[in-house]
Write an enzyme that holds these catalytic residues in place. Structure first.
Site, PDB file in Angstrom:
ATOM      1  CG  ASP A 196      -3.364 -20.433 -20.427  1.00 52.07           C
ATOM      2  OD1 ASP A 196      -2.962 -19.327 -20.030  1.00 52.07           O
ATOM      3  OD2 ASP A 196      -3.423 -20.740 -21.639  1.00 52.07           O
ATOM      4  CB  SER A 235      -8.034 -15.658 -21.686  1.00 57.14           C
ATOM      5  OG  SER A 235      -7.596 -16.050 -20.422  1.00 57.14           O
TER       6      SER A 235
END
Length: 793
Positions: free
Chosen positions: A205, A682
């Protein structure tokens, strides 16, 4: 006499835990090495309470660092100390900031549920029996905000049962810790349990850098990188440059830790940190709480930084004490030399911020680096015709959901209640973890925020990543929301491209929610209470840590069993949520000829544009299904529209994924042409897997974001950059593109690109790449996973 006095001083200190500072005071700076290598006799300390047999090994890190010190013979930054002490081969590793690739041995891996699906599917494909380093899965991304915490969580468990069962059984089978849905957001769980000073942690992440608030180098990666580490293979990272941010003064009043990173984002922009670790230092650090430092490091992802980090200090020690890790804090005290920068170390760039002079900030809309002082945003909004009325205020997310954050927001809300007011805007609250939720319920913060008119959502990402069933506006309706989140790209929170999203601190969000408008400055403007009297909000004041300690709440952790026999991981071949992976095809040892341009992207193209989140998250474990969102958010330069490109077989316009599938069916390779900082945002590797799955061969752009460039390499694609950025303008959407030089593909040697125009003319341009020898082998094998299997044979 001096030596004798020093000896007496050391004897007097013997009854206490010895620290670097203590010995330096007693023996002078020359005692530092002696203390670390001889005096330390502390027993082994576990990395976490969940892994009692996995130990923090500061001694090995110090040994490695001593080797590096002799080689480099210069003062080192904290970033260099942590990164270089984790080198696989500190004796022979070539080290050059921004130049060489480092082979590293991370201490652990963390994965959130949306990216863990593909990571675990790839790990299963590797054929290995168990992960080689401590690893965890955190269920936080698949819970949609709709009604409220309990009902939303129950609904998510029902809707995602197949995925949760897969992750739970895969975790048990392969030795991975599993945090069930409702546990909280991955980064808050990591900070509470797994991060520690000096750790090298990778997470699937982009906001993994949150752990830098506890003095670790925590880096966001794609799933294929996580598979490398879980497989026990050294992990590659281009040796980062180091940007220093010197903090002086102290935080006070309405100014918070969030304002530090909002200010830095305005200075460096969304790509200013690319290829660098941002290292905060200076006397101002001590005025920031541990979770506040986490906030700053978390949002460092928005400037493209590899990660961000703070030096070990008293605020970190206090946080570890409150979260049940006094033993780790004690041993960190002993090895403090490893956990702070050397005096006189040099940074590649230096920024100075006086915290005393720093004012509250708010950034946006549509990009997290458009910074405004709160006092000015109303006027700027009027000038730019941005909606002034705030429809929703949202606090929480992985960036700002600590006990201190909730306390400061509640302090503002309580002032409104004391004057008979509630929020004018809708207001939502996302606790960062089950521990935070339970503690703010016990201490009354949650009640205050509910009485204020807020809805407490599940312990999950929720609206921050687009998991928001928003009903108050129609798609295309222009409106403003203000959040304490980290990212505000077009359509990110609610899939509405007309939503103007701003990011700021939780207390400023709360103040704005009371006023209901961007034309409000809590430092200067007054409100009118229910009694008709005017009043001003006082700056919020709240405890950094709970005086009664944290309430852990419900136990939501699943330990991996010692014996995994009898555990089977089943993927239904008819499932539309999960799909076992098939190996990508190998390079055919030929140049790539006459490829079509799938799309020439105009302007910003984040991973949200390439592979949207929100409702698409449910397909993260099924590559073919999620590939139906490929580049549907990117703007086509040919017509200025999204998800509409010309199929050069039929000469008809249609959706991007459909066109890519048509080319693949006909055996036609294709490329994407992009602009600056392509793939920012992301860490989602689906933005690399999808183009590879649908027949893409190369992505040619002006510049890349770090994680995305690596993800493309891992999946066997060619991420290439224009040697002359102006050559972007030479590419026409109907060109045929040939890339030559692949038979002599070597590090540092550019490739050639022939653009064959429809009118019969052609141009040749130069394309650069950043591949090293090992990465070229990934391309030749078809992917990094294919190469791993080749090596195992």
């Amino acid at each position: 006499r001096h030596l004798c006095a020093a000896s007496l001083s050391v004897n007097k200190m013997a009854a206490r835990v010895l620290s670097v500072r203590g010995l330096q005071l007693a023996l002078g700076c020359g005692a530092r090495r002696y203390h670390l290598s001889i005096v330390c006799r502390r027993a082994k300390v576990s990395m976490s309470r969940f892994e009692p047999n996995e130990y923090i090994d500061y001694k090995t890190l110090q040994k490695n660092l001593d080797i590096i010190r002799k080689r480099l013979n210069k003062p080192l930054t904290l970033s260099e100390k942590i990164v270089y002490s984790h080198l696989d081969d500190p004796v022979n590793q070539e080290i050059g900031r921004g130049k060489t690739y480092l082979r590293l041995r991370p201490d652990r891996v963390a994965m959130q549920d949306a990216t863990a699906q593909m990571a675990m599917l790839q790990f299963i494909s590797s054929g290995l029996p168990r992960v080689a380093v401590p690893s965890t899965i955190h269920c936080d991304h698949l819970i949609e905000a709709q009604i409220g915490g309990e009902k939303d969580l129950a609904r998510a468990k029902e809707m995602n049962e197949e995925v949760y069962d897969f992750l739970a059984t895969a975790a048990a089978k392969y030795g991975v810790g599993f945090w069930k849905p409702g546990s909280g957001i991955i980064h808050q769980i990591v900070l509470e349990n797994y991060a520690y000073p000096g750790v090298l942690l990778i997470g699937t992440d982009s906001h993994t850098p949150n752990g830098g608030g506890l003095g670790g180098v925590c880096i966001g990666v794609g799933g294929a990188d996580a598979v490398d580490v879980m497989a026990g293979i050294p992990w590659e990272l281009k040796c980062p440059k180091v940007i220093g941010v010197k903090l002086t003064g102290h935080l006070s009043g309405w100014t918070s830790a969030k304002d530090v990173i909002l200010k830095v984002a305005g200075i460096l922009t969304v790509k200013g940190g690319t290829g660098a670790i941002v290292e905060y230092h200076g006397p101002g650090v001590e005025s920031i709480s541990c979770t506040g430092m986490g906030t700053i490091c978390n949002m460092g992802a928005e400037i493209g930084a590899t990660t961000s980090v703070f030096p070990y200090n008293s605020r970190m020690k206090a946080y570890m004490d409150k979260t049940g890790r006094k033993d780790i804090a004690a041993v960190a005290d002993e090895f403090q030399d490893l956990l702070v920068p050397d005096e006189g170390c040099e940074y590649d760039q230096l920024i100075e911020i006086n915290l005393t002079e720093l004012k509250p900030h708010i950034n946006g809309p549509f990009t997290p680096d458009l910074a405004h002082p709160v006092s000015e945003v109303g006027a700027v909004a009027e000038k730019n015709d941005w909606p002034l009325d705030i429809r929703v205020g949202l606090i929480g997310s992985c960036t700002n959901s600590s006990y201190e954050d909730m306390g400061r927001a509640a302090a503002v809300a309580q002032q409104a209640l004391d004057h008979g007011l509630k929020c004018k805007s809708q207001f939502t609250v996302t606790p960062g973890s089950e521990q935070i939720r339970a503690t703010i319920e016990r201490d009354g913060y949650a009640k205050t925020l509910r009485d204020f008119g807020g809805i407490v959502l599940a312990n999950a990402c929720g609206p921050c990543i687009g998991q928001w069933d928003r009903q108050d506006v129609k798609k295309g309706e222009k409106n403003t929301i203000v959040t304490s989140y980290n990212r505000n790209f077009t359509g990110r929170n609610d899939a509405n491209p007309a939503t103007h999203a701003f990011v700021t601190s939780p207390e400023i969000v709360t103040a704005f929610a009371i006023a209901g408008t961007l034309k409000f400055d809590p430092e200067r403007d007054s409100l009118t209470g229910s009694d008709g009297k005017s009043f001003k909000l006082n700056p919020p004041n709240a405890d950094e840590l709970p005086s009664k300690g944290f309430d852990p709440g419900e136990d939501t952790y699943q330990h991996p069993p010692e014996n995994t026999q009898g555990i089977s991981v089943v993927v239904n071949p008819k499932s539309n949520r999960l799909q076992l992976l098939e190996p990508f095809d190998k390079w055919n040892k030929q140049d790539l000829e006459d490829m079509r341009v799938l799309i020439k992207v105009k302007g910003k193209c984040t991973t949200d544009h390439i592979s949207a989140a929100g409702p698409w998250l449910k397909f993260r474990g099924h590559l073919d299904n999620i590939s139906n969102n490929l580049l549907i958010g990117a703007v086509n330069i040919e017509n200025g529209k999204v998800n509409e490109v010309k199929n050069l077989i039929t000469n008809q316009f249609g959706p991007v994924p459909e066109t890519a599938r048509a080319y693949k069916k006909e055996g036609i390779n294709w490329v994407v042409i992009g602009d600056e900082n392509y793939g920012e945002g992301s860490s989602r590797e689906h933005a690399a897997l999808e183009p590879r799955h649908l027949g893409g061969r190369a992505i040619i752009v002006k510049s890349f974001a770090r994680i995305h460039e690596t993800n493309l390499k891992k999946q066997g694609l060619l991420p290439l950059t224009f040697d002359n950025p102006a050559d972007y303008d030479k590419v026409r959407p109907d060109d045929k593109v040939t890339i030559t030089g692949l038979k002599e593909f070597t590090p540092g040697k550019p490739l050639s690109c022939i653009l064959k125009h429809k009118d019969g003319s052609q141009e040749t341009i130069v394309l650069n790449h950043s591949f090293n020898e090992g990465q070229i082998q990934w391309f030749q094998a078809g992917s990094a996973l294919n190469r791993m299997k080749e090596v195992q044979k």
